[in-house]
Design a protein around this motif. Structure first.
Motif, mmCIF file in Angstrom:
data_model
loop_
_atom_site.group_PDB
_atom_site.id
_atom_site.type_symbol
_atom_site.label_atom_id
_atom_site.label_comp_id
_atom_site.label_asym_id
_atom_site.label_seq_id
_atom_site.Cartn_x
_atom_site.Cartn_y
_atom_site.Cartn_z
ATOM 1 N N LEU A 182 -37.318 -16.915 47.579
ATOM 2 C CA LEU A 182 -36.135 -17.003 48.418
ATOM 3 C C LEU A 182 -34.889 -16.823 47.554
ATOM 4 O O LEU A 182 -33.851 -17.420 47.789
ATOM 5 N N GLY A 183 -35.038 -15.980 46.537
ATOM 6 C CA GLY A 183 -33.880 -15.616 45.722
ATOM 7 C C GLY A 183 -32.934 -14.745 46.534
ATOM 8 O O GLY A 183 -33.247 -14.361 47.660
ATOM 9 N N THR A 184 -31.796 -14.427 45.951
ATOM 10 C CA THR A 184 -30.767 -13.727 46.723
ATOM 11 C C THR A 184 -31.228 -12.361 47.210
ATOM 12 O O THR A 184 -31.035 -12.005 48.371
ATOM 13 N N ALA A 185 -31.839 -11.596 46.297
ATOM 14 C CA ALA A 185 -32.262 -10.254 46.684
ATOM 15 C C ALA A 185 -33.287 -10.342 47.797
ATOM 16 O O ALA A 185 -33.256 -9.571 48.761
ATOM 17 N N HIS A 233 -33.603 -12.869 49.840
ATOM 18 C CA HIS A 233 -32.940 -13.419 51.020
ATOM 19 C C HIS A 233 -32.288 -12.307 51.841
ATOM 20 O O HIS A 233 -32.482 -12.242 53.049
ATOM 21 N N VAL A 234 -31.543 -11.422 51.178
ATOM 22 C CA VAL A 234 -30.846 -10.398 51.964
ATOM 23 C C VAL A 234 -31.822 -9.346 52.490
ATOM 24 O O VAL A 234 -31.491 -8.598 53.387
ATOM 25 N N VAL A 288 -39.740 -20.345 45.863
ATOM 26 C CA VAL A 288 -39.330 -20.130 44.489
ATOM 27 C C VAL A 288 -38.044 -19.315 44.532
ATOM 28 O O VAL A 288 -37.848 -18.499 45.421
ATOM 29 N N ALA A 289 -37.154 -19.574 43.593
ATOM 30 C CA ALA A 289 -35.926 -18.781 43.540
ATOM 31 C C ALA A 289 -36.083 -17.701 42.484
ATOM 32 O O ALA A 289 -35.733 -17.901 41.346
ATOM 33 N N CYS A 290 -36.639 -16.593 42.860
ATOM 34 C CA CYS A 290 -36.684 -15.389 42.025
ATOM 35 C C CYS A 290 -37.802 -15.339 40.995
ATOM 36 O O CYS A 290 -37.945 -16.201 40.145
ATOM 37 N N PHE A 291 -38.581 -14.281 41.107
ATOM 38 C CA PHE A 291 -39.613 -13.977 40.105
ATOM 39 C C PHE A 291 -39.140 -12.875 39.185
ATOM 40 O O PHE A 291 -39.874 -12.417 38.327
ATOM 41 N N PRO A 331 -30.811 -16.312 40.871
ATOM 42 C CA PRO A 331 -31.891 -15.816 41.715
ATOM 43 C C PRO A 331 -31.511 -14.431 42.219
ATOM 44 O O PRO A 331 -30.610 -14.299 43.016
ATOM 45 N N GLY A 332 -32.186 -13.428 41.764
ATOM 46 C CA GLY A 332 -31.820 -12.080 42.179
ATOM 47 C C GLY A 332 -31.425 -11.254 40.981
ATOM 48 O O GLY A 332 -30.766 -10.229 41.117
ATOM 49 N N ARG A 378 -37.754 -19.124 31.026
ATOM 50 C CA ARG A 378 -38.242 -19.741 32.263
ATOM 51 C C ARG A 378 -39.738 -19.461 32.453
ATOM 52 O O ARG A 378 -40.248 -18.395 32.129
ATOM 53 N N GLU A 419 -41.335 -18.953 35.029
ATOM 54 C CA GLU A 419 -41.667 -17.969 36.062
ATOM 55 C C GLU A 419 -41.892 -16.585 35.474
ATOM 56 O O GLU A 419 -42.213 -15.653 36.196
ATOM 57 N N TYR A 420 -41.706 -16.440 34.168
ATOM 58 C CA TYR A 420 -41.866 -15.142 33.520
ATOM 59 C C TYR A 420 -43.078 -15.141 32.580
ATOM 60 O O TYR A 420 -42.930 -15.045 31.356
ATOM 61 N N VAL A 454 -29.705 -4.605 43.017
ATOM 62 C CA VAL A 454 -30.673 -4.858 44.086
ATOM 63 C C VAL A 454 -29.961 -5.049 45.412
ATOM 64 O O VAL A 454 -28.737 -4.969 45.495
ATOM 65 N N ILE A 462 -25.850 -7.690 43.689
ATOM 66 C CA ILE A 462 -26.561 -7.578 44.948
ATOM 67 C C ILE A 462 -25.667 -6.887 45.967
ATOM 68 O O ILE A 462 -24.564 -7.345 46.247
ATOM 69 N N THR A 506 -25.627 -7.631 56.625
ATOM 70 C CA THR A 506 -25.695 -8.913 55.928
ATOM 71 C C THR A 506 -24.480 -9.734 56.317
ATOM 72 O O THR A 506 -23.347 -9.282 56.180
ATOM 73 N N TYR A 529 -26.373 -19.555 52.090
ATOM 74 C CA TYR A 529 -27.548 -19.421 51.242
ATOM 75 C C TYR A 529 -27.259 -19.940 49.823
ATOM 76 O O TYR A 529 -28.022 -20.724 49.264
ATOM 77 N N PHE A 575 -28.696 -23.238 47.708
ATOM 78 C CA PHE A 575 -29.249 -23.117 46.359
ATOM 79 C C PHE A 575 -28.590 -24.117 45.410
ATOM 80 O O PHE A 575 -29.275 -24.902 44.758
#
Ligand code: FMN
Ligand code: SF4
Ligand code: SF4
Ligand code: FES
Ligand code: FES
Lengths: 149, 371, 648
Positions: A76-79, A81-82, A114-117, C222-223, C259, C261-262, C379, C453, C459, C467, C471
């Motif tokens: 549910l990161g920004t990219a 999300h949009v 999760v916020a962004c992979f 995030p993003g 992090r 997540e990587y 993105v 973004i 949007t 949003y 966060f």
């Protein structure tokens, strides 16, 4: 459990700042942080149990209940999300009848947000266990769940 | 460390170089509102009420964390600062009941009066044992009650009543972290900690266990450190404000901790370790903090007893002392020995030892703590 | 320093690289960075292996990082002996047979599938990849090796100029190195853009023997995924930068805070560090220079605030990641109370390039006061999403239109959000503004770590602000009042507005709260958290007003403020939406105009996604109603339908 935690901890290197790596190790082994483990880590590091619990609850990575056999993480990161990440989340919640952060009754799936992979260019994204799926739609999401059912 | 010179609100101040701006202001008698700052604890910088303007700094900075520097020019009460403080205070109060700040009857109500504001018992000013020693009240008095434009939310948590000495009502907690810091930094127990984060952050114990399972010594340091009514002594809970306060020495051991004993209707309702005492610096153990109620026990001995024909009989002090003198004078030197008590003060023990050596002429003096 | 040792390593590495370049075997390179994997690179890799085995072809199969064209992942490069390297995009396992057959076996590149050639040489009908519109405006400094070398092979790195910067730095004095970095004009790429050379100097001058350096690879925005790509594609460039920095600052120990997540980035870092040890680039005596350096990896555990310097250090120390007030600055009292210097992944990688090629070379890119390049993860709603590297000072329009290929599906541009939750949302007025630290800051946003973004007309910026507030109020450490409580209160108001329950006074109150949080917070998380709200209030106020006063979402993004209708003149009664609706809100039947029950409908949009584009019969509206039949009625035959079904 007690004994397994003890053995696990005995095999770890303990240096300054070891709390988080130790907790990560425990979670890697058990899938979550059992209460006994927090107590043992506390004793090992000569810290108080509450302090360790405070550290553990600060970080989103740690969980305190048994996870599902498969963990679905929805970005549910920004990219994402949009590009409709929350629709993907809603689809899964509905399909599996589970809320984000919960586990299905049969412990088959755990659902997490999760916020962004870092795969934002392929948004929306989800990860099942360690496999990343990108460019999702509701339909594709249902297929992915079906594959793991 | 040598002294440095700075100005606060235009006035010159000279303080030690390792002081903070807050300490400098206090030395100069200038009040800066604080909530998370507590004497004897490392600065925290969480409540943000002590924000001040320092010339040359891009943003406002917290007085409690900023070290003084030579030539610094500080302003503590510009309209901009006061407005920001009021806005921040409004956020604090959106998580803390505030009938006690706005009610015009707050000086007149007794603990058992019916609240005209119809505020729930747990959020009522007069039933809060911290009423009138609540630092939030002090801060509101200085900054002024903000107009509450954001909604107040009651956390709806149940009051934790583990153990017999104090209650924890985190509905009143403002997360200043003083309890956590005193427990970890000063007492070394770490029974309570910050848990979770963000808007979910709360003070708590590991897995919400009762205090007696997480290494709490029940010293009550957290209760004394808490600026609000979140942590309160059970003994004082429904007692209202005390009639008077008596500073005394703790009777339990020889350390000599100074205690401020609060008295109401000639009863001890609360004990607060004296902050300025060089011996205990605001600390006490569970006995001194919570154990003084024996004073009012019906079984307590209040006059000497002398055993006559196998049973104790009340006697006057003169009678008792006469008996001691008579009995002691039968012995001398090696025939006599005395054991002193750790519960007595240093001075008492000194006098006893002097008595044994000089009067009883023996070195047979020992002490129960010398195991 | 025993330069000879390094020269030997280099000669050896160059020989291996040459041999690879001139190999008589065909080479196949598959991009297996996280984005490639997400797009299905693993299946492609397996297909290639199977195909090669089946045909008994001996080829060199290599896994490489990402060159940034994520929109065309999975990507495969094929190099025939003596031929140019040809890059293919959007490769599926089904395409593999043809690629191997035509390109590998017959030596004829498939020009219809190729994206371009890479490097020297040319191929018929295929233009050079770096001349394509997406890559032409880009300047590759940090990413220069990504996608071109095997990131798990240190010799590839060394053969392409790697560790030469370090070798140079080891011969210079610390002051000279710092002066060089200062002269390059490099500014921190992690967010605030603080001059790197100056930061190093503070730490160098700080008293104390034990000093630390840290690489901030927390990438919490995030993003954004610039740092991930770099660590996956060229980990040694970051590690070389750290060695240079450590040597200039006088630090003997370093940490990489990455992090969790990587996983792939972590794996590649571990491999890289093991290779460095093997080659004498880590340890008590780096390249025989007498300078000792040890490096450790710390995995983050999921907390955005741990990207903040003091929180990051608390986290390494095993504490809750709560920031603390400055002073004391980390350069004076940082990790374990010792002088510490923290830089971002990209900053470190830049310093390696600067030391290799010189400050003047670096400063020749970018604009005045903003020298060099910056990577961005482009993105959102653009055609070509991916990782880009551009000289600072380029305009947003160039990035979005030239590199990004314009808006996705030809929709209208609305805004671009830079800097993630700490940044702002800038509308079309800024399209021609240069992207640099000062310009973005003045507009109320930040360059940040490089998230970019792009948003289109669909949007809703109010929803986006909501949003971001969701966060940050989750990610706030909870230490200070303005951030912990203020962001929650702001979120409450924004949620109300997006639900259509906004009140007239909400805008003013948001503004006041935003300023309180911005000015009162302890750390930069709180200090910048209101930026998305402040910028959208500033540039898109009318959208707030539409939500509040007219209960209407102009972008039709807020679920509570939209309704979905099936247009009777378009619906063909195929029934596909009826099956897709998760809440059974659609009524219909074969060849009947379907109707949505507005009470049951949750506006999830599943029906819109599934309605065949040739019908496009479902419309989402906000603030208006569309006249539709109350119940399904038979489809009236349409002209187009009549053509395909003439019998009726
Ligand atoms: C809330 C917050 C999150 C941050 N996250 C990151 C991050 O993920 N990566 C990063 O490099 N810097 C991040 N920063 C900036 C760092 O605090 C720091 O400024 C940076 O690492 C310094 O490196 P630089 O000088 O190379 O930019 C963050 C700052 C804040 C306040
Ligand atoms: S319980 Fe009291 S001392 Fe502890 S954080 Fe809350 S208000 Fe502060
Ligand atoms: S601004 Fe937010 S993240 Fe920073 S210290 Fe305050 S509560 Fe923590
Ligand atoms: S926003 Fe979803 S992967 Fe980055
Ligand atoms: S007293 Fe300084 S921030 Fe709380």
């Amino acid at each position: 459990m007690q004994e397994r935690v003890r053995q696990l901890l005995a095999s770890q290197k303990v240096d300054t700042g070891a709390v988080i790596p130790l907790l990560q190790k425990v979670q890697e082994t058990f899938g979550y942080l059992p209460q006994e483990a927090i107590g043992q880590v506390a004793r090992l590091l000569k810290m108080s149990e509450s302090e360790i619990f405070g550290v553990a609850t600060f970080y989103a990575q740690f969980r305190f209940t048994r996870p599902g056999d498969h963990t679905i993480k929805v970005c549910l990161g920004t990219a994402c999300h949009v590009r409709g990440g929350s629709q993907i989340m809603e689809t899964i919640e509905r399909e599996l009848d589970v809320k984000a952060g919960g586990t299905t009754k049969d412990f088959k799936f755990g659902l997490e947000r999760v916020a962004c992979f870092g795969s934002c260019a392929l948004a929306p994204v989800l990860v099942v266990d360690d496999k990343v799926y990108g460019r999702l739609s509701s339909g594709k999401t249902k297929e992915i769940i079906a594959q793991h059912q | 460390m040598s002294n440095v010179n700075l100005t606060i609100n235009g006035g010159k101040v000279s303080v030690s170089g390792n002081a903070t701006v807050l300490e400098a202001a206090q030395a100069a008698g200038i009040y800066i509102p604080t909530l998370c700052h507590h004497q004897g604890l490392a600065p925290h910088g969480g409540c943000r009420l002590c924000l001040v303007e320092v010339e040359g700094m891009r943003r406002l900075t917290t007085a409690c964390t900023t070290p003084v520097a030579e030539g610094m020019a500080v302003k503590t009460d510009t309209p901009q600062i006061q407005q920001l403080r009021r806005n921040i205070l409004e956020l604090v109060l959106s998580e803390h009941p505030h009938a006690c700040f706005t009610c015009d009857r707050k000086e007149r109500c007794g603990p058992l009066d019916i609240c005209l504001r119809n505020v729930g018992v747990s959020e009522r000013c007069v039933t809060c044992p911290k009423n009138r020693r609540c630092e939030l009240q002090e801060v509101v008095n200085y900054i002024g009650m903000p107009e509450m434009t954001v909604p107040y939310t009651f956390r709806g948590l149940s009051v934790e009543k583990d153990g017999v000495f104090f209650d924890r009502d985190y509905n009143l907690c403002i997360l200043c972290g003083r309890c956590v810091r005193v427990c970890q930094e000063v007492r070394g127990a770490g029974a309570v900690a910050f848990t979770y984060r963000g808007s979910q952050a709360l003070i708590g114990t590991a897995f919400g266990q009762p205090l007696y399972d997480v290494g709490c010594q029940f010293c009550g340091a957290c209760v004394d450190a808490c600026p609000t009514g979140a942590l309160v002594e059970r003994s004082a809970k429904w007692m209202g404000t005390p009639d008077r306060q008596v500073t005394t020495t703790c009777p339990y051991c020889g350390v000599g901790c100074q205690l401020d004993v609060q008295v109401k209707h000639e009863h001890i309702i609360n004990v607060i370790p004296n902050k300025d005492s060089p011996v205990n610096k605001g600390q006490a153990c569970v006995k001194g903090k919570f154990g003084l109620d024996f004073v009012h026990d019906g079984d307590r001995l209040t006059s000497p007893l002398i055993k006559k024909n196998g049973s104790f009989v009340e006697a006057s002090w003169d009678e008792a002392l006469d008996l001691v003198v008579r009995s002691f004078s039968k012995y001398k030197g090696g025939q006599f020995a005395a054991i002193a008590s750790a519960k007595c003060t240093n001075e008492d023990n000194y006098v006893l030892q002097k008595f044994v050596r000089a009067v009883m002429e023996t070195n047979n003096i020992d002490h129960c703590a010398r195991l | 320093m025993q330069t000879k040792a390094f020269d030997d390593i280099r000669a050896h590495a160059e020989k291996e690289w040459e041999a690879l370049e001139h190999s008589q075997k065909p080479r196949i390179l598959v991009g297996t960075a996280t984005c490639g994997l997400a797009a299905g690179a693993e299946a492609v890799l397996k297909a290639i292996e199977a195909e090669l085995a089946q045909r008994g072809i001996e080829a060199i199969l290599m896994q490489v990082g990402c060159i940034g064209l994520c929109y065309s992942e999975p990507m495969v490069d094929i190099v025939g002996p003596g031929q140019a390297r040809v890059c293919y995009g959007g490769v599926t396992p089904e395409m593999v047979t043809r690629l191997i057959e035509e390109h590998v076996v017959n030596g004829r590149p498939c020009s219809d599938l190729a994206l371009g050639t890479v490097g020297k040489g040319s191929a018929d009908g295929i233009r050079p990849l770096f001349e394509s519109p997406v890559l032409k405006p880009q300047v590759r400094i940090v990413l220069r090796r990504c996608g071109l070398i095997d990131p798990e092979n240190i010799r590839h790195y060394i053969a392409t100029g790697g560790y030469r910067g370090l070798a140079k730095a080891l011969k210079m004095s610390a002051d000279e190195v710092i002066a060089e970095v200062k002269r390059s004009g490099l500014r921190g790429r992690g967010g605030a853009g603080f001059p790197t050379g100056q930061k190093w100097e503070f730490c160098r001058k700080s008293a104390g023997k034990q000093k630390y350096i840290i690489c901030n690879a927390d990438e919490g925005d995030p993003g954004a995924f610039m740092n991930r790509s770099l660590l996956e594609g060229d980990p040694h460039s970051v590690l070389e930068g750290m060695l240079i920095g450590a040597c200039a600052i006088g630090a003997s120990e370093g940490y990489i805070y990455c992090r969790a997540e990587y996983p792939l980035a972590l794996k590649r870092l571990r491999i890289a560090m093991a290779q460095m040890e093997e080659y004498g680039l880590l340890g008590n005596d780096v390249l025989g220079s007498g300078f000792g350096f040890h490096l450790k990896i710390k995995e983050g555990a999921g907390a955005f605030v741990c990207g903040e310097e003091t929180a990051l250090m608390a986290s390494i120390e095993g504490k809750r990641g709560m920031p603390r007030s400055r002073p004391p600055f980390p350069a004076v009292s940082g990790l374990w109370g010792k002088p510490t210097n923290i830089n971002n992944v990209e900053t470190w990688a830049n310093t390696a390039a600067i030391m290799e090629n010189g400050a003047d070379w670096y400063a020749s890119y970018g604009s005045k006061g903003n020298s060099g390049t910056k990577t961005f993860s482009l993105v959102g709603k653009v055609e070509r999403t991916g990782l880009i590297e551009v000289p600072l000072g380029i305009t947003l329009a160039q990035i979005i239109n030239d590199i990004g290929g314009g808006m996705l599906g030809g929709k209208a541009f609305k805004a671009v959000q830079t800097g993630g939750p700490s940044g702002g949302c800038l509308g079309s007025d800024f399209l021609n503004s240069p992207v640099d630290y000062e310009t973005l800051a003045k507009a109320g946003s930040i360059v940040g770590s490089g998230g970019m973004i792009v948003l289109d007309e669909d949007t809703c910026v109010v929803d986006l602000a909501r949003y971001f507030l969701t966060f940050v109020q989750n990610e706030s450490c909870g230490k200070c009042v303005p951030c912990r409580v203020g962001t929650r209160q702001m979120l409450g108001i924004l949620e109300r507005i997006t639900r259509g329950e906004g009140r007239a006074e909400d805008i003013d109150q948001l503004q006041t709260l935003a300023e309180t949080v911005r000015d009162g917070s302890l750390c930069a998380l709180g200090g910048t958290a209101p930026n998305p709200v402040l910028t959208t209030l500033r540039y898109f106020r009318s959208e707030y007003e539409a939500h509040i006063l007219e209960k209407r979402c102009p972008a039709r993004g807020c679920q509570k403020l939209v309704s979905c209708y099936i247009l009777p003149d378009k619906c063909e009664g195929c029934g596909i939406c009826l099956k897709a609706c998760p809440v059974e809100a659609i009524a219909g039947g074969k060849r009947m105009v379907h109707v949505i029950d507005q009470v049951k409908c949750t506006r999830c949009g599943a029906c819109i996604d599934i309605c065949p584009p040739r019908f496009s019969a479902i419309k989402k509206v906000s603030g208006e109603e569309i006249e539709v039949p109350p119940e399904p009625i038979p489809v009236t035959p349409k002209k187009k339908a009549a053509k395909t079904e003439p019998a009726e």
